[in-house]
Structures are given as C-alpha cells and as structure tokens.
Design a protein around this motif. Structure first.
Motif, short mmCIF file in Angstrom:
data_model
loop_
_atom_site.label_atom_id
_atom_site.label_comp_id
_atom_site.label_asym_id
_atom_site.label_seq_id
_atom_site.Cartn_x
_atom_site.Cartn_y
_atom_site.Cartn_z
N ARG A 21 12.15 -2.15 6.28
CA ARG A 21 10.92 -1.38 6.51
C ARG A 21 9.68 -2.25 6.42
NH1 ARG A 21 11.81 3.61 8.31
NH2 ARG A 21 10.24 4.66 7.03
N LEU A 22 8.72 -1.92 7.27
CA LEU A 22 7.42 -2.57 7.23
C LEU A 22 6.39 -1.57 6.72
CD1 LEU A 22 5.22 -4.70 8.01
CD2 LEU A 22 5.34 -3.85 10.34
N LEU A 23 5.80 -1.88 5.59
CA LEU A 23 4.77 -1.02 5.01
C LEU A 23 3.40 -1.63 5.25
CD1 LEU A 23 3.81 1.27 2.94
CD2 LEU A 23 3.97 -0.51 1.21
N ALA A 24 2.48 -0.84 5.79
CA ALA A 24 1.10 -1.30 5.91
C ALA A 24 0.30 -0.72 4.74
CB ALA A 24 0.51 -0.84 7.23
N VAL A 25 -0.39 -1.57 4.02
CA VAL A 25 -1.30 -1.11 2.97
C VAL A 25 -2.70 -1.22 3.53
CG1 VAL A 25 -2.20 -1.53 0.66
CG2 VAL A 25 0.23 -1.86 1.12
N LEU A 26 -3.31 -0.04 3.71
CA LEU A 26 -4.58 0.04 4.40
C LEU A 26 -5.66 0.39 3.37
CD1 LEU A 26 -5.21 -0.02 7.45
CD2 LEU A 26 -4.98 2.46 7.47
N GLY A 27 -6.82 -0.20 3.51
CA GLY A 27 -7.90 0.17 2.60
C GLY A 27 -9.12 -0.69 2.84
N PRO A 28 -10.29 -0.19 2.48
CA PRO A 28 -11.51 -0.96 2.67
C PRO A 28 -11.58 -2.18 1.76
CG PRO A 28 -11.99 1.10 1.50
CD PRO A 28 -10.54 1.13 1.88
N SER A 29 -12.52 -3.05 2.03
CA SER A 29 -12.73 -4.24 1.21
C SER A 29 -12.95 -3.84 -0.25
CB SER A 29 -13.94 -5.00 1.75
OG SER A 29 -14.14 -6.16 1.01
N GLY A 30 -12.25 -4.52 -1.15
CA GLY A 30 -12.43 -4.25 -2.58
C GLY A 30 -11.57 -3.11 -3.10
N SER A 31 -10.67 -2.58 -2.26
CA SER A 31 -9.87 -1.42 -2.69
C SER A 31 -8.64 -1.81 -3.51
CB SER A 31 -9.46 -0.58 -1.47
OG SER A 31 -8.73 -1.36 -0.56
N GLY A 32 -8.37 -3.11 -3.65
CA GLY A 32 -7.25 -3.54 -4.50
C GLY A 32 -6.04 -4.06 -3.75
N LYS A 33 -6.17 -4.28 -2.45
CA LYS A 33 -5.02 -4.68 -1.63
C LYS A 33 -4.45 -6.04 -2.03
CE LYS A 33 -7.35 -4.46 2.27
NZ LYS A 33 -8.70 -4.24 1.74
N THR A 34 -5.33 -7.05 -2.13
CA THR A 34 -4.86 -8.38 -2.50
C THR A 34 -4.33 -8.39 -3.93
OG1 THR A 34 -6.35 -9.46 -0.94
CG2 THR A 34 -5.56 -10.82 -2.77
N THR A 35 -4.96 -7.62 -4.79
CA THR A 35 -4.49 -7.50 -6.18
C THR A 35 -3.05 -6.98 -6.20
OG1 THR A 35 -6.74 -7.09 -6.94
CG2 THR A 35 -4.96 -6.40 -8.41
N LEU A 36 -2.78 -5.94 -5.41
CA LEU A 36 -1.43 -5.36 -5.35
C LEU A 36 -0.42 -6.40 -4.84
CD1 LEU A 36 0.51 -2.94 -5.48
CD2 LEU A 36 -0.21 -2.33 -3.16
N LEU A 37 -0.79 -7.11 -3.78
CA LEU A 37 0.13 -8.10 -3.21
C LEU A 37 0.40 -9.23 -4.21
CD1 LEU A 37 1.17 -7.75 -0.34
CD2 LEU A 37 -0.36 -9.57 0.37
#
Ligand SMILES: Nc1ncnc2c1ncn2[C@@H]1O[C@H](COP(=O)(O)OP(=O)(O)OP(=O)(O)O)[C@@H](O)[C@H]1O
Ligand SMILES: [Mg+2]
Length: 224
Positions: A34-50
């Motif tokens: 599966r390919l999951l896209a994590v979508l969110g505006p700048s500063g929403s925590g995406k890089t932190t999660l990765l």
C-alpha cells in the motif's frame, strides 16, 4: 497483521511557553503493498511523523511497530542497521553526496554494506533509466535540476529493495505531469514488491495516486 502500526504517537519540541506540539495522538495501520499519502499544510507535523517512523526521532509518547516489533526499544546503532537493511528514505532536502555522480550516489548503498558488484551497477543503471536519468548518471548533484536530484534520491532509496519506503515531498520540485510519473513509478515498485510506502506531500493532486490518504492539521489526523 499490518506491516506498519502507529499507535497514539505524540511528539513535542522544546519546553515552557515555546513548546510546540508537532504531533498529537496519531494512530494508523498500513498493510504491505500500500501507498499512503500523508497530506497537510506546512508545519502540520509531516516530517516529524516520517522521522519517527524512520527511527531518527523518538516520540514523546506512543508506539510504532514494524512487522510487529516496537522500534523504540532499539538502540541508535540497531535503528541504523535496520534502516540500511529494510528502509528506503528520501529526505525533503535529498541529502545527496555532493562530490559523487548520480550513479555513484546510488552505488553508495551497496558500498556502505561492503562491496559493489556487477549486479549492483546494473540495478543502479536500471533505476536511473526508469526515472529518466540515464543521461545524467555521470553528473554530480550541483549539475542537476531540483527535480532531477529528487529523482536520484528516490532511485537511491530503492537500491536496497526496502520493505518500507519513507518519502518526504517527492514531487515538490516537479511539474504536475512529471510529479504524477514519479508517484506512478513509486507505486509500481510498491505493488510489484509488496513494499509499503509513506509519502508525505502538501500537494492534493499527488495524493490522488495513493491507495490511502491521511490528513494532518496541527499535528492531528482530520477526517475527509
Ligand atoms: N527541531 C525542532 N525544534 C522545534 N520545533 C520544531 C522542530 N522541528 C519541527 N518543529 C515544529 O514542529 C511543527 C511540525 O514540523 P514538521 O517539520 O513536522 O512540519 P511539516 O508538516 O513537515 O512542514 P513542511 O510542509 O513545511 O515541511 C512545526 O510547527 C515546526 O515549527
Ligand atoms: Mg516537512
């Protein structure tokens, strides 16, 4: 059982009145293929999660399991060994080695594991041509465009045939057409090999290519 299990993960940075809650109670599961896209505006925590899934950053609370085993019990050395063997990482800023050519950047992966074989060279050449870079194999990163660097970084992350790909903004320097092609290629690799991929993006058009979409706002998962 899901390949990736994320359980009530929270992460804050700093303390006192400058404290920032970058992630709050994030939970989800992801199966193989599966390919999951994590979508969110700048500063929403995406890089932190990765970074937390990659074992590069510890959560303040919560748990991550990969293949059933909790990753926070690992030492830094164990986490690094696990990443080399099982994880393909593409950072937001690529992290290519500036004095190596595109092909050499790919061959760095087997090189760090001891030995570069003829099969490794062939795999590197194949990946570069899949990503439309066959004419750029001998170029160093400074001679490449932003989008070309991005594609070299993705090809490099695929070199060790990872079980889990973690990709931060793979299309931020690409036009829509090229962006879709790159995500399609990524998806073909994932389906073909039973790989799992978490792809961070702020571009809703790229999320259309994903099997699942998770939206983050202010560090929290939102529906819809
Ligand atoms: N090392 C750090 N120290 C303090 N705060 C941080 C640190 N890293 C991130 N933050 C804060 O945590 C929040 C989430 O950051 P993160 O980098 O995860 O966002 P992002 O969704 O990847 O953003 P972008 O789309 O701009 O890359 C932001 O408010 C950011 O300012
Ligand atoms: Mg980011």
């Amino acid at each position: 059982m899901s390949l990736l299990e994320v359980r009530e993960v929270s992460r804050s940075y700093g303390s006192g009145h400058t404290q920032v809650t970058a992630l709050e109670n994030v939970s989800f599961d992801l199966d193989k293929g599966r390919l999951l896209a994590v979508l969110g505006p700048s500063g929403s925590g995406k890089t932190t999660l990765l970074s937390i899934i990659a074992g590069l950053l510890k959560p303040t609370s919560g748990e991550i399991r990969i293949d059933g085993s909790p990753i926070q019990l690992r030492t830094a050395r164990e986490a690094a060994a696990f990443r080399r063997a099982h994880v393909g990482l593409v950072f937001q800023e690529y992290h290519l080695v500036p004095y190596l050519t595109a092909a050499q950047n790919l061959l760095l992966v087997p090189h760090l594991d001891g030995r570069v074989t003829g099969a490794d060279r062939e795999r590197a050449a194949n990946l570069l041509s899949e990503f439309g870079l066959e004419k750029r194999a001998r170029h160093t990163p400074s001679m490449l465009s932003g989008g070309e660097r991005q594609r070299v970084a993705i090809a490099r992350a695929l070199m060790n045939d990872p079980e889990i790909m973690l990709v931060d903004e793979p299309t931020s320097h690409l036009d829509t057409e090229r962006g879709r092609q790159v995500v399609d290629l990524l998806r073909d690799h994932i389906r073909g090999r039973d790989m799992t991929c978490v792809m961070v993006t702020h571009d809703a058009r790229m999320a259309e290519e994903a099997d699942e979409v998770l939206r983050l706002v202010d560090g929290k998962i939102v529906q819809g």
